[in-house]
Design an enzyme around this catalytic site. Sequence first.
Site, PDB file in Angstrom:
ATOM      1  N   HIS A   1     -12.411  62.136  63.865  1.00  0.00           N
ATOM      2  CA  HIS A   1     -12.844  63.182  64.787  1.00  0.00           C
ATOM      3  C   HIS A   1     -12.222  63.022  66.179  1.00  0.00           C
ATOM      4  O   HIS A   1     -12.684  63.640  67.137  1.00  0.00           O
ATOM      5  CB  HIS A   1     -14.381  63.288  64.851  1.00  0.00           C
ATOM      6  CG  HIS A   1     -15.072  61.977  65.055  1.00  0.00           C
ATOM      7  ND1 HIS A   1     -16.268  61.656  64.483  1.00  0.00           N
ATOM      8  CD2 HIS A   1     -14.703  60.894  65.750  1.00  0.00           C
ATOM      9  CE1 HIS A   1     -16.615  60.434  64.823  1.00  0.00           C
ATOM     10  NE2 HIS A   1     -15.684  59.953  65.601  1.00  0.00           N
TER      11      HIS A   1
ATOM     12  N   ASP B   1      -8.654  58.890  70.645  1.00  0.00           N
ATOM     13  CA  ASP B   1      -8.444  57.441  70.560  1.00  0.00           C
ATOM     14  C   ASP B   1      -7.028  57.018  70.934  1.00  0.00           C
ATOM     15  O   ASP B   1      -6.777  55.833  71.161  1.00  0.00           O
ATOM     16  CB  ASP B   1      -8.763  56.957  69.138  1.00  0.00           C
ATOM     17  CG  ASP B   1     -10.194  57.273  68.756  1.00  0.00           C
ATOM     18  OD1 ASP B   1     -11.103  56.770  69.431  1.00  0.00           O
ATOM     19  OD2 ASP B   1     -10.412  58.050  67.810  1.00  0.00           O
TER      20      ASP B   1
END
Length: 484
Positions: free
Chosen positions: A175, A260
Site C-alpha cells: 500500500h 516507502d
Amino acid sequence: MTAIKVGIIGAGSAAFSLRLVSDLCKTKGLSGSLVSLMDIDKDRLNAVHMLAKKFAEEFGADLRFETTTNVEDAIKDSSFVVNTALVGGHSYFEQVRKISEKYGYYRGIDSQEFNMVSDYYTISNFNQLKFMHDVAKAIERISPKAWLLQAANPVFELTNLITRTVPINMVGICHGHHGVDHIIEKLGLDSEKVEWQVAGVNHGIWLTKFMYEGKDAYPLIDELLEKEVENFKPTNPFDDQLSPVAKDMYEFYGKMPIGDTVRNGSWKYHYNLETKKKWFGEPWGGVDSELGWKWYQDRQAEIAIAMQKVAKYFQENKNAKLLSKDSLNEIISQTKNDVKEELTKEIYNLLDPQRKSGEQHILLANALLNNEKVDLVLNLPNNGTIPGIPDDVAVEIPVYADKDGIHRYKIDPPLPERIKKMYLYPRIMRMEWALEAFLTGDKKVLEEFLIRDPRTKSYDQVVKVLDEILALPGNEEMRKHYSK
Ligand code: NAD
C-alpha cells in the site's frame, strides 16, 4: 454475486485481517463468501475470529468464517490466498540485528543500499522465503486456479521468486503508493481531478505523472516541498513523504520518491543515527532508526494487546453489540492515549460503509470475479512495461483489473533514465543476489552481499557475522541449506 473462499495466512495480524474483512463486508458482489483465517498462534487467531464475526454482524454481511492452524486447509478450495505471515516474528529480526551490530553493521546486515526498511529482510530471512515459496507450491498442488496475493515482505524478492518458479496466478501487493494521497491532501486538491502514475519496483516507486485538471501539477509539489522542509518537524516517525530526504532524492533522481521509497535511499541518509536525524527529522530520525523502530514496535505491541482486550470483551459478552466509542475507550483504557485514538479511528473507519480500507486485495478479487473495473498499483513481471528492465523482473506499476484479468497502463511520461541507472538497476541486482543465494544454497553468495557493503572492513567480519546468525536457534534448516 460470486461467493468464494478467501484464505488469509498469518491472519493473526489483526489490523490487517480486519481491513480485509471490512472490505469484504462492503463488497456486495462477494456476499456469501467464506473466509478461512489461518495462523499458528491460536490466541491471535481466536481474537481475530471473534472480531471478524462482530464486524460481519454489524454490517449484516453474509460472510462465514473458519479458523485453522493448517496452511493446506486455508488453501483448499480458495479462489484467493492472501499471505501476510511473518515467520519467526519481529523478534527474529531483532536477534539478527543485535548480532549484526556487534560486528559493525548498523541496523543489521539486511539494511542495504535502497533497502533500509527494518522488517524487509532479504539476506538472513531464509525461513520466510522458504515458507512463502512452499505456500505457492501448495497452491499449485491443491488449488491451481487460485490467486496468491503476496502481502508479506519482502514483496519484491518474493514476487520474483514465485512468478519465476511456480506456475500460478500471483501478484505482490503493497500500500506504499498511498504516499500520493498524502501529497494530494497536503496540497488541498480534489483527488477526483488528479491524474497520477507511479512506477518502479516494490518500495522503490516514483511519481512519473502528476496532473491536476489536465495540467502538469509538479510545480505545486515543488512549492509545497520548499515550505514543508523548512523547519521540518515530523508528527511521527513515518511522516517522511515531505521530508528533507524526500526533497533531496527528488532533486537527484528527477521525480518524487513515493511511500516507502523515501525510507529506501542510499547510505547518504543512513550512515548512523545522527545522519538519519538530519534527513528524517528529530527526534526519531525516521522509522528505520533505532528510535523510530522502537516507537513502531511499542505501538504494534499496544495495538495487539488492545485488540485482544476487545476480543475478550466479546467472548465474555456474547450478545453485546459493536461498541460505542465511549465503551470501546473504556475497554482499552490502559492503552496509551495516542494509540487509543488511532485504534478507535481505525475501527470506526472500517465500520464506515462509505469507506474502503485502502488495501487492494478485495478490490482485485471483486474486479476479476464481478467485472467491476478498478485501478490498482500491483507488482507483476515487467514484460516490457518499463523499457530497459528485463521482462522477468517484477515491477510495481499502475494497472486496471476486470473480468479479463490485469491490464497494464502505459507509463507516460516514462521513468527517467537517472532513476533506472542510479536506483532501480542496483536494487534489482540485490534482488537477484538474494534469489541466487536462496535457489542455489551457496553461502558464498550471501558473503558477497557483505563483501560489497560499505560497513565491511574485512572478510573475517563477514564470515563471523554470518556464522553467528546461522547458529541461531530456529535457523537449523537455513544452516543446512547454506552448507551445500
Ligand atoms: P506480525 O508478526 O504482527 O504478524 C504476522 C502473523 O504471522 C502472526 O500472527 C504470526 O503468528 C503469523 N505467523 C508466523 N509464522 C506463521 C506460519 N508459519 N504460518 C502462519 N502464520 C504464521 O507481523 P506484521 O507486522 O503484521 O507483518 C506481517 C508481514 O506483512 C511482514 O512481512 C511485513 O513486512 C508485511 N507488511 C506488508 C505490508 C504491505 O503493504 N505489503 C504492510 C505492512 C506490513
